[in-house]
Structures are given as C-alpha cells and as structure tokens.
Design a protein around this motif. Structure first.
Motif, PDB file in Angstrom:
ATOM      1  N   MET A 173      66.876  27.897  31.912  1.00 10.52           N
ATOM      2  CA  MET A 173      65.860  28.910  32.118  1.00 10.52           C
ATOM      3  C   MET A 173      66.480  30.282  32.365  1.00 10.52           C
ATOM      4  SD  MET A 173      62.753  27.803  31.816  1.00 10.52           S
ATOM      5  CE  MET A 173      63.404  26.955  30.378  1.00 10.52           C
ATOM      6  N   THR A 174      65.802  31.309  31.854  1.00 12.71           N
ATOM      7  CA  THR A 174      66.143  32.692  32.127  1.00 12.71           C
ATOM      8  C   THR A 174      64.865  33.397  32.579  1.00 12.71           C
ATOM      9  OG1 THR A 174      65.741  33.284  29.811  1.00 12.71           O
ATOM     10  CG2 THR A 174      68.014  32.723  30.434  1.00 12.71           C
ATOM     11  N   HIS A 175      64.971  34.662  32.929  1.00  9.76           N
ATOM     12  CA  HIS A 175      63.806  35.400  33.416  1.00  9.76           C
ATOM     13  C   HIS A 175      62.684  35.368  32.372  1.00  9.76           C
ATOM     14  CE1 HIS A 175      61.491  38.360  35.604  1.00  9.76           C
ATOM     15  NE2 HIS A 175      61.354  39.052  34.474  1.00  9.76           N
ATOM     16  N   GLY A 176      61.493  34.949  32.807  1.00 10.81           N
ATOM     17  CA  GLY A 176      60.346  34.892  31.910  1.00 10.81           C
ATOM     18  C   GLY A 176      60.286  33.649  31.059  1.00 10.81           C
ATOM     19  N   GLY A 177      61.090  32.642  31.374  1.00  9.62           N
ATOM     20  CA  GLY A 177      61.134  31.431  30.576  1.00  9.62           C
ATOM     21  C   GLY A 177      59.964  30.493  30.829  1.00  9.62           C
ATOM     22  N   ILE A 178      59.818  29.526  29.920  1.00  7.64           N
ATOM     23  CA  ILE A 178      58.774  28.501  30.034  1.00  7.64           C
ATOM     24  C   ILE A 178      59.469  27.154  30.172  1.00  7.64           C
ATOM     25  CG2 ILE A 178      56.793  27.406  28.932  1.00  7.64           C
ATOM     26  CD1 ILE A 178      56.381  29.991  27.341  1.00  7.64           C
ATOM     27  N   PHE A 179      59.241  26.494  31.277  1.00  3.78           N
ATOM     28  CA  PHE A 179      59.863  25.198  31.521  1.00  3.78           C
ATOM     29  C   PHE A 179      58.881  24.098  31.138  1.00  3.78           C
ATOM     30  CE2 PHE A 179      60.724  21.617  34.539  1.00  3.78           C
ATOM     31  CZ  PHE A 179      61.890  21.191  33.922  1.00  3.78           C
ATOM     32  N   VAL A 180      59.358  23.178  30.307  1.00  4.37           N
ATOM     33  CA  VAL A 180      58.543  22.052  29.855  1.00  4.37           C
ATOM     34  C   VAL A 180      58.946  20.832  30.679  1.00  4.37           C
ATOM     35  CG1 VAL A 180      57.854  20.641  27.883  1.00  4.37           C
ATOM     36  CG2 VAL A 180      58.449  23.062  27.547  1.00  4.37           C
ATOM     37  N   ALA A 181      58.066  20.398  31.572  1.00  2.00           N
ATOM     38  CA  ALA A 181      58.386  19.311  32.513  1.00  2.00           C
ATOM     39  C   ALA A 181      58.158  17.957  31.852  1.00  2.00           C
ATOM     40  CB  ALA A 181      57.542  19.450  33.775  1.00  2.00           C
ATOM     41  N   LYS A 182      59.101  17.560  31.029  1.00  3.36           N
ATOM     42  CA  LYS A 182      58.965  16.331  30.251  1.00  3.36           C
ATOM     43  C   LYS A 182      59.338  15.111  31.091  1.00  3.36           C
ATOM     44  CE  LYS A 182      60.744  14.066  26.070  1.00  3.36           C
ATOM     45  NZ  LYS A 182      61.334  12.904  26.773  1.00  3.36           N
ATOM     46  N   PRO A 183      58.432  14.136  31.198  1.00  4.82           N
ATOM     47  CA  PRO A 183      58.815  12.870  31.832  1.00  4.82           C
ATOM     48  C   PRO A 183      59.817  12.130  30.944  1.00  4.82           C
ATOM     49  CG  PRO A 183      56.421  13.116  31.705  1.00  4.82           C
ATOM     50  CD  PRO A 183      57.019  14.159  30.816  1.00  4.82           C
TER      51      PRO A 183
ATOM     52  N   VAL B 276      62.179  27.485  38.314  1.00  5.62           N
ATOM     53  CA  VAL B 276      61.675  28.740  38.882  1.00  5.62           C
ATOM     54  C   VAL B 276      62.825  29.552  39.470  1.00  5.62           C
ATOM     55  CG1 VAL B 276      60.181  29.744  40.646  1.00  5.62           C
ATOM     56  CG2 VAL B 276      59.390  27.774  39.307  1.00  5.62           C
ATOM     57  N   GLU B 277      63.733  28.881  40.164  1.00  2.15           N
ATOM     58  CA  GLU B 277      64.894  29.575  40.737  1.00  2.15           C
ATOM     59  C   GLU B 277      65.726  30.242  39.650  1.00  2.15           C
ATOM     60  OE1 GLU B 277      67.157  26.868  43.053  1.00  2.15           O
ATOM     61  OE2 GLU B 277      65.574  26.566  44.563  1.00  2.15           O
ATOM     62  N   ASN B 278      65.724  29.664  38.456  1.00  2.00           N
ATOM     63  CA  ASN B 278      66.497  30.222  37.346  1.00  2.00           C
ATOM     64  C   ASN B 278      65.707  31.227  36.513  1.00  2.00           C
ATOM     65  OD1 ASN B 278      68.875  28.825  37.916  1.00  2.00           O
ATOM     66  ND2 ASN B 278      68.232  27.022  36.755  1.00  2.00           N
ATOM     67  N   GLY B 279      64.464  31.518  36.919  1.00  2.00           N
ATOM     68  CA  GLY B 279      63.709  32.577  36.270  1.00  2.00           C
ATOM     69  C   GLY B 279      62.453  32.167  35.543  1.00  2.00           C
ATOM     70  N   ALA B 280      62.115  30.868  35.505  1.00  2.00           N
ATOM     71  CA  ALA B 280      60.920  30.434  34.777  1.00  2.00           C
ATOM     72  C   ALA B 280      59.667  31.111  35.331  1.00  2.00           C
ATOM     73  CB  ALA B 280      60.780  28.920  34.855  1.00  2.00           C
ATOM     74  N   ALA B 281      58.826  31.578  34.410  1.00  2.11           N
ATOM     75  CA  ALA B 281      57.567  32.214  34.805  1.00  2.11           C
ATOM     76  C   ALA B 281      56.379  31.301  34.590  1.00  2.11           C
ATOM     77  CB  ALA B 281      57.369  33.505  34.000  1.00  2.11           C
ATOM     78  N   LEU B 282      56.596  30.173  33.894  1.00  2.00           N
ATOM     79  CA  LEU B 282      55.511  29.257  33.577  1.00  2.00           C
ATOM     80  C   LEU B 282      56.081  27.856  33.430  1.00  2.00           C
ATOM     81  CD1 LEU B 282      52.537  28.708  32.612  1.00  2.00           C
ATOM     82  CD2 LEU B 282      53.359  29.144  30.282  1.00  2.00           C
ATOM     83  N   ALA B 283      55.295  26.869  33.871  1.00  4.31           N
ATOM     84  CA  ALA B 283      55.671  25.468  33.661  1.00  4.31           C
ATOM     85  C   ALA B 283      54.562  24.764  32.897  1.00  4.31           C
ATOM     86  CB  ALA B 283      55.914  24.773  34.993  1.00  4.31           C
ATOM     87  N   LEU B 284      54.943  24.066  31.824  1.00  2.45           N
ATOM     88  CA  LEU B 284      54.020  23.160  31.146  1.00  2.45           C
ATOM     89  C   LEU B 284      54.169  21.809  31.822  1.00  2.45           C
ATOM     90  CD1 LEU B 284      54.402  23.863  27.304  1.00  2.45           C
ATOM     91  CD2 LEU B 284      52.398  24.286  28.718  1.00  2.45           C
ATOM     92  N   VAL B 285      53.085  21.306  32.388  1.00  6.60           N
ATOM     93  CA  VAL B 285      53.157  20.085  33.199  1.00  6.60           C
ATOM     94  C   VAL B 285      52.039  19.128  32.807  1.00  6.60           C
ATOM     95  CG1 VAL B 285      54.231  21.274  35.161  1.00  6.60           C
ATOM     96  CG2 VAL B 285      51.729  21.133  35.014  1.00  6.60           C
ATOM     97  N   GLU B 286      52.204  17.869  33.220  1.00  6.66           N
ATOM     98  CA  GLU B 286      51.150  16.879  33.011  1.00  6.66           C
ATOM     99  C   GLU B 286      50.356  16.628  34.284  1.00  6.66           C
ATOM    100  OE1 GLU B 286      52.886  13.439  31.140  1.00  6.66           O
ATOM    101  OE2 GLU B 286      53.555  14.582  29.383  1.00  6.66           O
ATOM    102  N   HIS B 287      50.846  17.170  35.383  1.00 11.83           N
ATOM    103  CA  HIS B 287      50.085  17.191  36.639  1.00 11.83           C
ATOM    104  C   HIS B 287      50.634  18.328  37.481  1.00 11.83           C
ATOM    105  CE1 HIS B 287      53.527  15.462  38.845  1.00 11.83           C
ATOM    106  NE2 HIS B 287      53.643  14.605  37.833  1.00 11.83           N
ATOM    107  N   LEU B 288      49.802  18.892  38.331  1.00 11.88           N
ATOM    108  CA  LEU B 288      50.217  20.020  39.154  1.00 11.88           C
ATOM    109  C   LEU B 288      51.348  19.610  40.092  1.00 11.88           C
ATOM    110  CD1 LEU B 288      46.826  21.709  40.103  1.00 11.88           C
ATOM    111  CD2 LEU B 288      48.621  22.650  38.644  1.00 11.88           C
TER     112      LEU B 288
END
Length: 470
Positions: free
Chosen positions: A40-50, A64-76
């Motif tokens: 991740m970098t600033h403004g990145g999108i992290f895909v939380a793949k199981p 988030v610590e590495n700069g992600a601004a959004l997470a795609l998740v299957e549950h909060l």
C-alpha cells in the motif's frame, strides 16, 4: 489507477460504502490496488481477500498504516478507514479492473494484448513489454501475475496515459482464461503453445487446448490472433479466430509463418537466429539462453509489429534483455562453474528444452550436470512424463544427473534403467542433501542446470549454488 471517488467505486463494485466519516464519500483515490498490505501507498485500495492460510481482513490496519484510503471487504472491520462491503472481494476487484480499463480505452489510445500458453507466457510478456516501452507507456504484470487476483491488479495500474496493456493469462481450470480475458477483451490474442503443463488439472491435452483457445473467444471481434503455427493445436485455432473476424498472424519456423526464425544457434553467450518479417531479414542475438526462447521472441516481435513497431526496433529492444525473469534460464556462478537456474517452473516441454540447451552450450572439455526435481500438475501422466525426461537426460549424454526429492524418484529410476549408473545418476532426499553433494562434486568446467516445478523449490538451491560459485 485512474482517479475515482469512493462513491464511484462502490457503484462499480455493487458494494455498500461505509465512509470513515460522512464527508469522505466524494474523496478521490488513485493509488495502488492490491491484496498485500505491505504494498500500500498513500491513497491505495486494500483488497481484504480471505485465503486458505490467512484472512486479509486481519491486515486492514496494516494497510491503513501504509497509506490505504479504502478497503474492499466482505464484512466490516474495526479500523479507521473507509470500507466498501461486497459479497466477494475477488469479484469486486474484477469488476473494478474491467470498468477502469474500459474508461481508459474509451479515450481511444489504449491497446490491449493478452498472452497465454502452456509455457513461455512470462518470458513473452517481458519481451513484449520491453519492446513496447519505447513506443509508449506500457503496463505489464510483475512476475507471473496471471491469475484471478494478479491479472486484475495489473489491469488497475493503467492510467489515462497508458498506451499498451500487456496481460498474461494463466489457466486455473476450464473457463478461467475466458473470465479473465473477458474483463478487458484484448485487441491481440497471443497463443504460444499447448503442452502438458497443468494437463492433469484439465483432464488431458485436448481440454488444455480448449482452455487456451478461450483467449480467442474472449478477445475483441475483428482483432488480431497471433498464433504459433509450429504447434498444430495452436495452428488449428485459426478457424475459431477467423469466425470472429480476426486477422491471424502466424509465427514459427515454418515457411508459411508471417514472422519466421531460421538458422538458430545456441551458444554460451546466448541464442542467435535470423528473423524474417514482411520480406525484411534481421539477425537477432538474444542474451537469454535456449532455442525455445526464440519462439517467445517471435511472438513478441509479431505482436509488436501489429502495434506498429518496426522489426529493427523490436530486435534492438530484445537484444537489451539480460535475463527473461529471475529463475528462468538465469545464468549464475562464474566462468569456471556456470549455474543455470531455471527452477521457477517446469513442464515436460520446458524440462526437455532446458536439458537440450544445457547440452548445446557445454563444450567438449566441460561437463554437463542436471539437478532435477519433480514436475507437478501432470495428473495421471506424471509417471510417464518423468520417465521420458530421465531417458532424454541420458540420451543427451548429461554426465551427472542429480535427482532431488521423493516425487522425482521415477525420473532417477528411468535414467538408471537407460544406462546412467556408477554414480552418473544419484537420488537425494532434499535440497540440503543435494547442496552438500554438489558442494564437493562440482568442479571447474561444469555447466549446471537446476530445474523443477515451482512447488519443489529448487530455485532456492540454484541461488545457493550460484552464491557458492560466484
């Protein structure tokens, strides 16, 4: 990635947006998209793949610590970041990739190349990317990013200025290439070969051929199919391509190839060939070892020609390639003991090609040593194919055959049965045992091939040997 608001991404993926605060729905992001929180970098999108061993949702905080601004998740998850909840993050990733590429393509500049084949995909991808980089911004996969995650992640690296997207498509099973290629509908479909690699997972080589042909049916009607006419199964795909109104460009060594190679010579310094296209002839000197890589170069030259790159320019760019990819015919060691680390992957075809290359580059006063591990995913053909490689190694007069691991024992037995005995062939239980044996066995003038499927891990043994003799 191109700039999109969180609300737009939620619409594209069909997910429910949960902004970190009410004012962030219109926040625009255009950073890295990945399933690896470390990337991740600033403004990145992290895909939380199981996954089978771990769950990406556990690493949202790290992203988030590495700069992600959004997470795609299957549950909060309980982290201070905007999240889009979707039923399946892999499906959401695919939808996002498809939409982003479509928007860039609508600008009229982007051309998309899809590459598949039982062997040679990554090398061809690297060759073509090297050629196209001189003609415009090019996006191509890192390593072998060719599956349901890697392919969309690569696609999402395009920007408004990207002129070429080179996508590599691996086949996890019937329909997988169609699904991945269908996300972007390539303008060019490059099919290299149909071999025994992964045939066990498809139910045989005929089914493997059908899987590779999916790239044609998923490509744009009226596009171009770049086919290896030396492979009868690939050449037979011409009919499917023409039914879709596609132009067919054939490459190979046959007289009817549109882009043809002849006078191929393999030397310790690389591989030479004469290339003919559109009545023009040029000499190619690849630094990459192996006659089989001439076919990969032909595929790249053909595709580049379709995209407007002159033959001389394509060859000049190819000649600048030092190594096709790490662990793929990678020269290591020194002039006295030369290690060829080709253990990223292995199939019967690539194993045979590597052994022939070893024999071709070894001088009369030098000794051939083949360090071989198992070939995976061959199904019911595994025993017969390991036998065949053992026989070939002996018939090529490989002077030392070092077989590593229990899964490859049949290869060793075949070599012994063919006449490789009196320590000419040895079977060792694991990498450590092989390293200790080779550390004292190898001598000045040895040319050593290390080859196995990726799952066996002999690439690490190759690295150790390369360092030992550096």
């Amino acid at each position: 990635m191109i700039a999109l608001s969180l609300a737009e991404i939620a619409t594209i993926t069909g997910g429910d947006l949960h902004p970190v605060d009410p004012d962030t729905a219109d926040t625009v992001v255009n950073g890295v998209v990945d399933t690896d929180s470390r990337k991740m970098t600033h403004g990145g999108i992290f895909v939380a793949k199981p996954g089978a061993e771990t769950d990406g949702h556990r690493f949202v905080g790290a992203a988030v610590e590495n700069g992600a601004a959004l997470a795609l998740v299957e549950h909060l998850v309980d982290d201070a970041v905007s999240q889009i909840v979707v039923p399946d993050v892999v499906d959401a990733l695919a939808a996002l990739a498809s939409a982003v590429v479509a928007r860039v393509r609508a600008g009229g500049m982007l051309k998309i190349v899809g590459i598949t084949g039982s062997n040679g995909k990554t090398t061809t991808k690297n060759f073509l990317a090297r050629i196209l980089e001189s003609a415009g911004e090019t996006v191509a996969p890192i390593d072998s990013y060719n599956n349901e995650v890697g392919a969309p992640v690569t696609m999402l690296r395009v920007t408004e200025n990207t002129r070429f997207l080179v996508s590599e498509f691996g086949a996890a099973g019937p329909g997988s290439i169609a699904r991945l290629a269908g996300l972007v509908e390539p303008d060019l479909a490059v099919i290299l070969m149909v071999g025994m690699a992964h045939a066990g997972g498809f139910g045989g080589i005929k089914e493997t051929a059908k899987a590779k042909a999916e790239l044609i049916t998923a490509s744009r009607p009226g596009g171009v199919a770049v086919l290896n006419i030396d492979d009868p199964r690939v050449a037979a795909m011409r009919e499917t391509a023409e039914r879709r109104g596609m132009t067919v460009m054939g490459f190979g060594q046959g007289a009817d190839a549109d882009v043809r190679a002849s006078d191929i010579h393999v030397e310790a310094s690389g591989t030479r060939a004469t290339i003919t296209a559109d009545g023009e002839t040029q000499t190619l000197h690849l630094k990459v070892l192996g006659a089989h890589h001439v076919g990969n170069a032909l595929a790249a030259i053909t595709a580049a020609g379709v995209l407007g790159v002159p033959l001389a320019d394509a060859i000049a760019r190819l000649e600048s390639v030092e190594v096709a990819e790490r662990w793929r015919m990678q020269p290591m060691g020194n002039d006295s003991v030369r290690i060829i680390n080709d253990a990223y992957n292995a199939s019967p075809d690539s194993m045979a090609a590597a052994l022939r290359t070893l024999a071709q580059i070894t001088g009369p006063d030098e000794r051939t040593v083949a360090v071989l591990g198992a070939m995976s995913e061959l199904g019911e053909n595994a025993g017969e194919e390991h036998d065949r490689i053992g026989l070939l190694a002996v018939r090529l007069n490989i002077r030392r055959i070092v077989v590593v691991g229990p899964e490859a024992r049949r290869l060793y037995l075949a070599a012994v049965g063919e006449g490789s005995w009196d320590s000419e062939a040895v079977h060792l239980p694991d990498q450590d045992a092989a390293y200790e044996y080779l550390r004292t066995e190898l001598r000045e003038g040895d040319r050593v091939l290390v080859k196995s499927s990726n799952s066996v891990g002999l690439r690490h043994l190759g690295d150790r040997l390369g360092e030992l003799f550096s």
